[in-house]
Write a protein that holds these residues in place. Structure first.
Motif, PDB file in Angstrom:
ATOM      1  N   VAL A   1      14.402   9.101  14.961  1.00 15.87           N
ATOM      2  CA  VAL A   1      13.889   8.387  13.797  1.00 15.87           C
ATOM      3  C   VAL A   1      12.484   8.864  13.466  1.00 15.87           C
ATOM      4  O   VAL A   1      11.715   9.248  14.348  1.00 15.87           O
ATOM      5  N   ARG A   2      12.166   8.849  12.177  1.00 17.48           N
ATOM      6  CA  ARG A   2      10.781   9.047  11.736  1.00 17.48           C
ATOM      7  C   ARG A   2      10.511   8.109  10.580  1.00 17.48           C
ATOM      8  O   ARG A   2      11.414   7.700   9.858  1.00 17.48           O
ATOM      9  N   TRP A   3       9.237   7.788  10.376  1.00 20.45           N
ATOM     10  CA  TRP A   3       8.837   6.711   9.459  1.00 20.45           C
ATOM     11  C   TRP A   3       7.828   7.250   8.458  1.00 20.45           C
ATOM     12  O   TRP A   3       6.785   7.779   8.840  1.00 20.45           O
ATOM     13  N   GLU A   4       8.132   7.091   7.176  1.00 17.22           N
ATOM     14  CA  GLU A   4       7.223   7.467   6.092  1.00 17.22           C
ATOM     15  C   GLU A   4       6.737   6.196   5.395  1.00 17.22           C
ATOM     16  O   GLU A   4       7.550   5.423   4.861  1.00 17.22           O
ATOM     17  N   ILE A   5       5.418   5.987   5.402  1.00 22.54           N
ATOM     18  CA  ILE A   5       4.831   4.846   4.707  1.00 22.54           C
ATOM     19  C   ILE A   5       4.206   5.336   3.403  1.00 22.54           C
ATOM     20  O   ILE A   5       3.434   6.304   3.399  1.00 22.54           O
ATOM     21  N   PHE A   6       4.547   4.683   2.310  1.00 18.92           N
ATOM     22  CA  PHE A   6       4.041   5.046   0.986  1.00 18.92           C
ATOM     23  C   PHE A   6       2.822   4.178   0.680  1.00 18.92           C
ATOM     24  O   PHE A   6       2.920   2.958   0.528  1.00 18.92           O
ATOM     25  N   GLU A   7       1.670   4.826   0.600  1.00 13.92           N
ATOM     26  CA  GLU A   7       0.392   4.121   0.571  1.00 13.92           C
ATOM     27  C   GLU A   7       0.135   3.346  -0.718  1.00 13.92           C
ATOM     28  O   GLU A   7      -0.666   2.413  -0.722  1.00 13.92           O
ATOM     29  N   GLU A   8       0.792   3.716  -1.811  1.00 14.34           N
ATOM     30  CA  GLU A   8       0.555   3.049  -3.100  1.00 14.34           C
ATOM     31  C   GLU A   8       1.718   2.153  -3.499  1.00 14.34           C
ATOM     32  O   GLU A   8       1.808   1.748  -4.661  1.00 14.34           O
ATOM     33  N   SER A   9       2.594   1.843  -2.581  1.00 16.94           N
ATOM     34  CA  SER A   9       3.833   1.145  -2.915  1.00 16.94           C
ATOM     35  C   SER A   9       3.949  -0.192  -2.209  1.00 16.94           C
ATOM     36  O   SER A   9       3.309  -0.454  -1.184  1.00 16.94           O
ATOM     37  N   SER A  10       4.841  -1.016  -2.770  1.00 12.56           N
ATOM     38  CA  SER A  10       5.271  -2.222  -2.085  1.00 12.56           C
ATOM     39  C   SER A  10       6.748  -2.043  -1.727  1.00 12.56           C
ATOM     40  O   SER A  10       7.077  -1.210  -0.878  1.00 12.56           O
ATOM     41  N   HIS A  11       7.667  -2.748  -2.386  1.00 14.96           N
ATOM     42  CA  HIS A  11       9.064  -2.788  -1.942  1.00 14.96           C
ATOM     43  C   HIS A  11       9.970  -1.762  -2.609  1.00 14.96           C
ATOM     44  O   HIS A  11      11.116  -1.610  -2.200  1.00 14.96           O
TER      45      HIS A  11
END
Length: 305
Positions: free
Chosen positions: A273-283
């Motif tokens: 597994v790997r995880w990408e967090i979108f810094e300008e986003s919510s849901h």
């Protein structure tokens, strides 16, 4: 822009497939059986529609056929407003997904994308180790509704002064359909569900579909995203996601109602597994950061070989 291009792509096929005595609506963008696995898109809710995720169709231009569908109870699929909680089960939606894969003859070669409720559904599906599953994307999804409910309490406590008091007053009185409650609810949604102003029309379409026929949403979830009183309130996949064998991509937004605590079990328990967090986003990062979302999705699909 990715979202504009996706909306202009005509589906190569659409229709319904029988699901017992009911019908499941689907659309395909690109050509199935082209030598690449189909990306099957499971929407959220439960009780929403594919509309908020329609811009994933742009991946067909890069060579991956994309299958959207509306889960039973909403959108173009059979509506059953008279059915009660005993009918609307997680197993029903797992069976519907299996049926769709078989009906479209893609059960031996597909990638599954699940958003929000669709993500926890996709994780449950993947934990059974279906032979044709090549990869999994879990986007903005809880692994455990008890954890989700706890995090909703925390997020509510950080709303502007008076907003949560208003929400709780109406929740106690049973007046969650009032205009004042809707206005207070919107404060939470604009922070943690979709931060764009105005909301894109494809997201509005999904939102309105939920409330045009709220049978599934109200039964399984409850009146709002942050008040889960339905049959899913204690549902979790933390007991089975360690069984997922395929490469898995996690997606969430920095301001997401699917907070880090909500997503963390997937990171901790899924082997690959790997995880990408979108810094300008919510849901809805696919709408809030469409260019980066497309790049991340395309890189993941290419990595599957």
């Amino acid at each position: 822009m990715i979202e504009v291009r996706a909306l202009s792509l005509a589906p190569s096929a659409k229709g319904t497939v029988p699901f017992g005595e009911y019908r499941t609506w689907y659309r395909v963008t690109g050509e199935l059986h082209c030598g690449r696995p189909a990306l099957v898109v499971a929407h959220g809710g439960p009780g929403a529609t594919h509309d908020a995720l329609v811009n994933l169709a742009a991946l067909a231009e890069d060579g991956w056929p994309v299958v959207h569908y509306d889960q039973i109870g909403n959108g173009g699929s059979t509506h059953l407003p008279g059915r009660g909680a005993d009918f609307w089960t997680v197993q029903l939606f797992l069976d519907e997904l299996d049926n769709l894969l078989r009906s479209l003859r893609i059960a031996d070669d597909y990638v599954l994308f699940g958003h929000s409720w669709g993500g926890i559904l996709a994780a449950k599906h993947a934990s059974a180790r279906p032979r044709g599953l090549r990869g999994l994307v879990i986007a903005d999804a809880p692994a455990s509704y008890p954890v989700w409910r706890s995090e909703m309490e925390r997020l509510r406590s950080h709303l502007p002064p008076g907003v949560d008091d208003t929400l709780r007053r109406h929740e106690t009185a049973g007046t969650t359909d009032s205009q004042e409650y809707l206005q207070a609810m919107t404060v939470f949604y604009n922070r943690h569900v979709c931060r764009l102003n105005p909301w894109p029309r494809e997201y509005m379409a999904t939102f309105m579909e939920v409330y045009n026929d709220p049978t599934v949403y109200f039964t399984m979830n409850g009146p709002t995203e942050f008040l889960v009183t339905g049959t899913l309130r204690d549902f979790s996949v933390t007991d089975c996601i360690a069984d997922i064998e395929v490469p898995t991509l996690l997606i969430s937004g920095r301001y997401d109602e699917a907070t880090q605590a909500v997503v963390q079990p997937y990171q901790d328990l899924i082997p690959d597994v790997r995880w990408e967090i979108f810094e300008e986003s919510s849901h809805v990062p696919n709408l809030e950061e469409p260019e980066r979302f497309h790049e991340v999705m395309l890189a993941f699909l290419k990595s599957l070989g």
